[in-house]
Design an enzyme around this catalytic site. Structure first.
Site, PDB file in Angstrom:
ATOM      1  N   GLU A 166       5.659  18.000   0.454  1.00 17.04           N
ATOM      2  CA  GLU A 166       4.769  17.281  -0.231  1.00 17.04           C
ATOM      3  C   GLU A 166       3.932  18.046  -1.234  1.00 17.04           C
ATOM      4  OE1 GLU A 166       1.555  13.940   1.071  1.00 17.04           O
ATOM      5  OE2 GLU A 166       0.618  15.710   1.100  1.00 17.04           O
ATOM      6  N   ALA A 178     -12.243  15.970  -4.465  1.00 14.05           N
ATOM      7  CA  ALA A 178     -11.487  15.846  -3.071  1.00 14.05           C
ATOM      8  C   ALA A 178     -11.811  17.269  -2.067  1.00 14.05           C
ATOM      9  CB  ALA A 178      -9.897  16.087  -3.104  1.00 14.05           C
TER      10      ALA A 178
HETATM   11  P1  0O2 Z   1      -4.266  17.963   5.334  1.00 18.81           P
HETATM   12  O1  0O2 Z   1      -5.329  18.894   5.715  1.00 18.81           O
HETATM   13  O2  0O2 Z   1      -4.028  17.771   3.971  1.00 18.81           O
HETATM   14  O3  0O2 Z   1      -2.842  17.761   6.144  1.00 18.81           O
HETATM   15  P2  0O2 Z   1       2.098   9.242   4.842  1.00 18.81           P
HETATM   16  O4  0O2 Z   1       2.439   9.190   6.154  1.00 18.81           O
HETATM   17  O5  0O2 Z   1       2.151  10.891   4.475  1.00 18.81           O
HETATM   18  O6  0O2 Z   1       2.708   8.398   3.793  1.00 18.81           O
HETATM   19  P3  0O2 Z   1      -0.769   9.375   4.900  1.00 18.81           P
HETATM   20  O7  0O2 Z   1      -0.979  10.639   5.633  1.00 18.81           O
HETATM   21  O8  0O2 Z   1      -1.996   8.469   4.808  1.00 18.81           O
HETATM   22  O9  0O2 Z   1       0.532   8.647   4.803  1.00 18.81           O
HETATM   23  O10 0O2 Z   1      -0.747  10.138   3.112  1.00 18.81           O
HETATM   24  P4  0O2 Z   1      -1.724   9.902   2.055  1.00 18.81           P
HETATM   25  O11 0O2 Z   1      -2.687   9.074   2.235  1.00 18.81           O
HETATM   26  O12 0O2 Z   1      -0.697   9.696   1.021  1.00 18.81           O
HETATM   27  O13 0O2 Z   1      -1.990  11.480   1.740  1.00 18.81           O
HETATM   28  C1  0O2 Z   1      -2.429  12.150   2.745  1.00 18.81           C
HETATM   29  C2  0O2 Z   1      -3.134  13.460   2.083  1.00 18.81           C
HETATM   30  O14 0O2 Z   1      -3.500  13.140   0.749  1.00 18.81           O
HETATM   31  C3  0O2 Z   1      -4.130  14.087   3.009  1.00 18.81           C
HETATM   32  O15 0O2 Z   1      -3.860  14.938   3.971  1.00 18.81           O
HETATM   33  C4  0O2 Z   1      -5.095  14.422   1.812  1.00 18.81           C
HETATM   34  O16 0O2 Z   1      -4.690  15.904   1.703  1.00 18.81           O
HETATM   35  C5  0O2 Z   1      -5.045  13.913   0.862  1.00 18.81           C
HETATM   36  N1  0O2 Z   1      -5.903  12.748   0.780  1.00 18.81           N
HETATM   37  C6  0O2 Z   1      -5.798  11.356   0.718  1.00 18.81           C
HETATM   38  N2  0O2 Z   1      -6.640  10.596   1.072  1.00 18.81           N
HETATM   39  C7  0O2 Z   1      -7.826  11.488   0.521  1.00 18.81           C
HETATM   40  C8  0O2 Z   1      -9.236  11.271   0.673  1.00 18.81           C
HETATM   41  O17 0O2 Z   1      -9.549   9.881   0.836  1.00 18.81           O
HETATM   42  N3  0O2 Z   1      -9.791  12.305   0.520  1.00 18.81           N
HETATM   43  C9  0O2 Z   1      -9.542  13.535   0.418  1.00 18.81           C
HETATM   44  N4  0O2 Z   1     -10.310  14.653   0.110  1.00 18.81           N
HETATM   45  N5  0O2 Z   1      -8.124  13.819   0.344  1.00 18.81           N
HETATM   46  C10 0O2 Z   1      -7.275  12.770   0.610  1.00 18.81           C
HETATM   47  P5  0O2 Z   1      -4.378  15.004   5.404  1.00 18.81           P
HETATM   48  O18 0O2 Z   1      -2.961  14.719   6.130  1.00 18.81           O
HETATM   49  O19 0O2 Z   1      -5.530  13.990   5.734  1.00 18.81           O
HETATM   50  O20 0O2 Z   1      -4.839  16.340   5.537  1.00 18.81           O
END
Ligand code: 0O2
Length: 230
Positions: A166, A178
């Site tokens: 990713e 963020a």
């Molecule tokens: P970490 O610690 O980075 O692992 P998917 O199954 O991947 O399609 P998902 O998990 O909902 O679905 O993916 P999304 O929302 O597209 O992207 C997830 C990642 O984007 C998060 O990783 C964060 O790094 C970032 N992110 C998404 N939404 C937010 C938000 O509202 N605030 C912040 N600060 N970051 C966000 P993880 O897995 O949460 O954590």
């Protein structure tokens, strides 16, 4: 002993004994899979580093401010597998998760994000599997970034494997928001009405950040236009 050491290497986020047991049960195959993700992450990081070197040598500015990498912690892997209702096996983790390996590229201006995404997508060995544009369509929280799921080959001693990574591209301002919002999200012991108010304030901060990004881009473009007229 070696396995124990490797689990610690890949497991800084393990929080409970049962999580440690779950990961230990996956054994060497889990460690092996994580090492493949590390290799893929390194490949993508290197691609952006190469672009950065080229920008430094050839152009008057470098759109890449910073590159960060991370492997999803076992705690986060287990949490996500449980949340999406998938069995916790090595095969299922590889099949179900696209964000075990993550590369974050912090850019100077919003248009740099799309230019860099295109540069990566154009490379022969990179396939873009999915694009999530949270800049054009921000998340409800106010979160903005461009997410790409890419697939690249890694070359091992006796095989070639395709791995998903990713890539998150965002401006310094989006990254500032963020990072702070992520830290604040853990402070959960507050009343619901206050939490809603805080969420509204965070969205307002995200909107202000987006406005600043647009203004900075406009200032840069005015300077470029003025230079072109000289
Ligand atoms: P970490 O610690 O980075 O692992 P998917 O199954 O991947 O399609 P998902 O998990 O909902 O679905 O993916 P999304 O929302 O597209 O992207 C997830 C990642 O984007 C998060 O990783 C964060 O790094 C970032 N992110 C998404 N939404 C937010 C938000 O509202 N605030 C912040 N600060 N970051 C966000 P993880 O897995 O949460 O954590």
């Amino acid at each position: 002993m070696q396995l124990e050491k490797n689990i610690v290497t890949y497991a800084p986020g393990l929080e409970t004994d049962s999580e440690i047991d779950e990961i230990r049960a996956l054994g060497k195959d889990y460690i092996r899979l994580m090492s493949y993700y590390s290799a893929a992450m390194l490949e993508i990081e290197t691609k952006f580093k190469v672009l950065s070197i080229e920008f430094n040598g050839k152009f008057d500015r470098n759109p890449i401010e910073a590159i960060k990498t991370r492997i999803k912690t076992p705690h986060s892997v287990l949490e996500k597998m449980n949340r999406i209702g998938k069995p916790v096996t090595v095969e299922s983790i590889e099949q179900s998760l696209s964000d075990v390996a993550g590369v974050r590229v912090i850019c100077s201006f919003v248009d740099d994000i799309y230019r860099l995404a295109d540069m990566l997508a154009q490379q022969d060995d990179v396939s873009v599997l999915r694009v999530k544009d949270y800049i054009k369509t921000p998340k409800e929280s106010g979160y903005r970034s461009l997410h790409l799921i890419v697939e690249i080959p890694i070359y091992l001693s006796n095989e070639k494997r395709f791995m998903r990574v990713e890539v998150q591209l965002r401006t310094i301002a989006m990254d500032f928001w963020a990072s702070l919002e992520h830290k604040l999200r853990y402070k959960k012991d507050i009343a619901r009405t206050q939490a809603q108010d805080i969420a509204r304030q965070l969205v307002a901060c995200a909107d202000a950040v987006a406005q600043s990004d647009q203004q900075m881009l406009s200032v840069r473009q005015q300077i470029e236009n003025a230079k072109a007229m000289e």
